[in-house]
Write an enzyme that holds these catalytic residues in place. Structure first.
Site, PDB file in Angstrom:
ATOM      1  N   ASN A  10     -21.099 -32.927  92.663  1.00 33.91           N
ATOM      2  CA  ASN A  10     -21.855 -31.976  93.476  1.00 33.91           C
ATOM      3  C   ASN A  10     -23.050 -32.732  94.050  1.00 33.91           C
ATOM      4  OD1 ASN A  10     -23.390 -29.923  94.519  1.00 33.91           O
ATOM      5  ND2 ASN A  10     -23.839 -28.936  92.553  1.00 33.91           N
ATOM      6  N   LYS A  12     -25.111 -31.838  96.197  1.00 30.97           N
ATOM      7  CA  LYS A  12     -26.232 -30.951  96.552  1.00 30.97           C
ATOM      8  C   LYS A  12     -26.764 -31.324  97.957  1.00 30.97           C
ATOM      9  CE  LYS A  12     -27.010 -30.235  91.686  1.00 30.97           C
ATOM     10  NZ  LYS A  12     -27.907 -29.884  90.610  1.00 30.97           N
ATOM     11  N   HIS A  95     -23.272 -21.507  92.119  1.00 24.93           N
ATOM     12  CA  HIS A  95     -24.102 -22.477  91.400  1.00 24.93           C
ATOM     13  C   HIS A  95     -25.457 -21.843  91.099  1.00 24.93           C
ATOM     14  CE1 HIS A  95     -26.575 -25.968  90.596  1.00 24.93           C
ATOM     15  NE2 HIS A  95     -25.461 -26.622  90.339  1.00 24.93           N
ATOM     16  N   GLU A  97     -28.336 -22.871  91.432  1.00 20.96           N
ATOM     17  CA  GLU A  97     -29.329 -23.046  92.498  1.00 20.96           C
ATOM     18  C   GLU A  97     -29.097 -22.057  93.634  1.00 20.96           C
ATOM     19  OE1 GLU A  97     -28.659 -27.267  92.876  1.00 20.96           O
ATOM     20  OE2 GLU A  97     -29.538 -27.536  90.885  1.00 20.96           O
ATOM     21  N   GLU A 165     -22.418 -24.232  83.271  1.00 18.97           N
ATOM     22  CA  GLU A 165     -23.607 -25.041  83.497  1.00 18.97           C
ATOM     23  C   GLU A 165     -24.836 -24.304  82.970  1.00 18.97           C
ATOM     24  OE1 GLU A 165     -22.948 -28.022  86.885  1.00 18.97           O
ATOM     25  OE2 GLU A 165     -23.553 -26.161  87.830  1.00 18.97           O
ATOM     26  N   GLY A 171     -30.098 -31.082  85.792  1.00 16.98           N
ATOM     27  CA  GLY A 171     -31.113 -31.980  86.339  1.00 16.98           C
ATOM     28  C   GLY A 171     -32.283 -32.251  85.414  1.00 16.98           C
ATOM     29  N   SER A 209     -26.577 -32.429  83.444  1.00 14.60           N
ATOM     30  CA  SER A 209     -27.005 -33.729  82.901  1.00 14.60           C
ATOM     31  C   SER A 209     -25.872 -34.512  82.252  1.00 14.60           C
ATOM     32  CB  SER A 209     -28.173 -33.545  81.924  1.00 14.60           C
ATOM     33  OG  SER A 209     -29.287 -32.978  82.596  1.00 14.60           O
TER      34      SER A 209
END
Ligand code: PGA
Length: 246
Positions: A10, A12, A95, A97, A165, A171, A209
């Site tokens: 991904n 991003k 996701h 985000e 996730e 991250g 991560s």
């Protein structure tokens, strides 16, 4: 039930033309050395160029989001049909985000998954608890609610992938323990079993991560069928090392 490991990158909101195409080419060059299925999901602006660079390789291309409608007055949005037209075979949906930055609800994710299927794409539906939810002991319940709300009727292993996730692991360099990942993935598969037939064949990815140094341990967990990789997917060597650990 044999499930082929899927290692998905991904990217991003990262990558401009030359660098993105070079990254895709480097991944493609190493793909023959790994048994896992490989997928890269560049930003929408790069999808067609990345898909062209990957043509003839074993690496697939995917989008990072899509709108629920096929076309229309939705300024700035991209439809699943447009992603397919640009060379995608997968799309990441829901996701964390997107859920945070764009207020995406489970119902919106579900509509997007239906759109993905309409366009012939496989949907990678992302779910995961926040740190507060984990600390309150609500992880498994949150995952169950998200799954029930986000996965449309008519799911099949060919067109549905789940990505677990934990929001707090994305991250941050932090990961849940092996036992926590194992419990989450087993719960996800059990909930899926009540939502569809053939849940045993659905791939459930871990994301958050994942990197070369921890991939072997995470990918060895029975119900972990691959990874959704953010930061480490931006370096071909790291992404391929994760795939090699599978
Ligand atoms: P990360 O991101 O690997 O950088 O933690 C994973 C993701 O958000 O899909």
């Amino acid at each position: 039930m044999a499930r082929r490991t899927l290692i998905a990158g991904n990217w991003k909101m990262n990558g401009l033309g030359a660098d993105g195409v070079a990254l895709a080419r480097d991944v493609a060059a190493g793909a023959s050395k790994v048994a896992a299925e490989l997928l890269v999901c560049p930003p929408a602006t790069l999808l067609a160029r990345v898909a062209a660079a990957l043509a003839g390789s074993a690496v697939a291309a995917g989008g990072q989001d899509c709108h629920g409608k096929a076309s229309g007055a939705h300024t700035g949005d991209v439809s699943a049909e447009m992603l397919a037209d640009a060379g995608a075979s997968y799309v990441i949906l829901g996701h964390s985000e997107r859920r945070t930055d764009h207020g995406e609800s489970d119902a919106m994710v579900r509509a997007k998954a239906e759109a993905a299927w309409r366009a012939g794409l496989a949907a990678i539906v992302c779910i995961g608890e926040t740190l507060a939810e984990r600390e309150a002991g609500r992880t498994l319940g949150v995952l169950e609610t998200q799954l029930k709300g986000s996965v449309p009727a008519g799911a099949s292993a060919a067109r549905l992938v789940i990505a677990y996730e934990p929001v707090w692991a994305i991250g941050t360099g932090k990961t849940p323990t092996t036992a926590e990942v194992d419990a989450a993935h087993r719960h996800i598969r059990s909930v899926l079993g009540g939502l569809m037939s053939g849940a045993d064949a659905v791939r459930i990815l871990y994301g958050g991560s994942m990197k070369p140094s921890n991939a072997g341990e995470l990918l060895a967990i029975a119900d972990v069928d691959g990874g959704l990789i953010g930061g480490a997917s931006l370096k071909a060597a790291d992404f391929l090392a994760i795939a090699a650990a599978a």
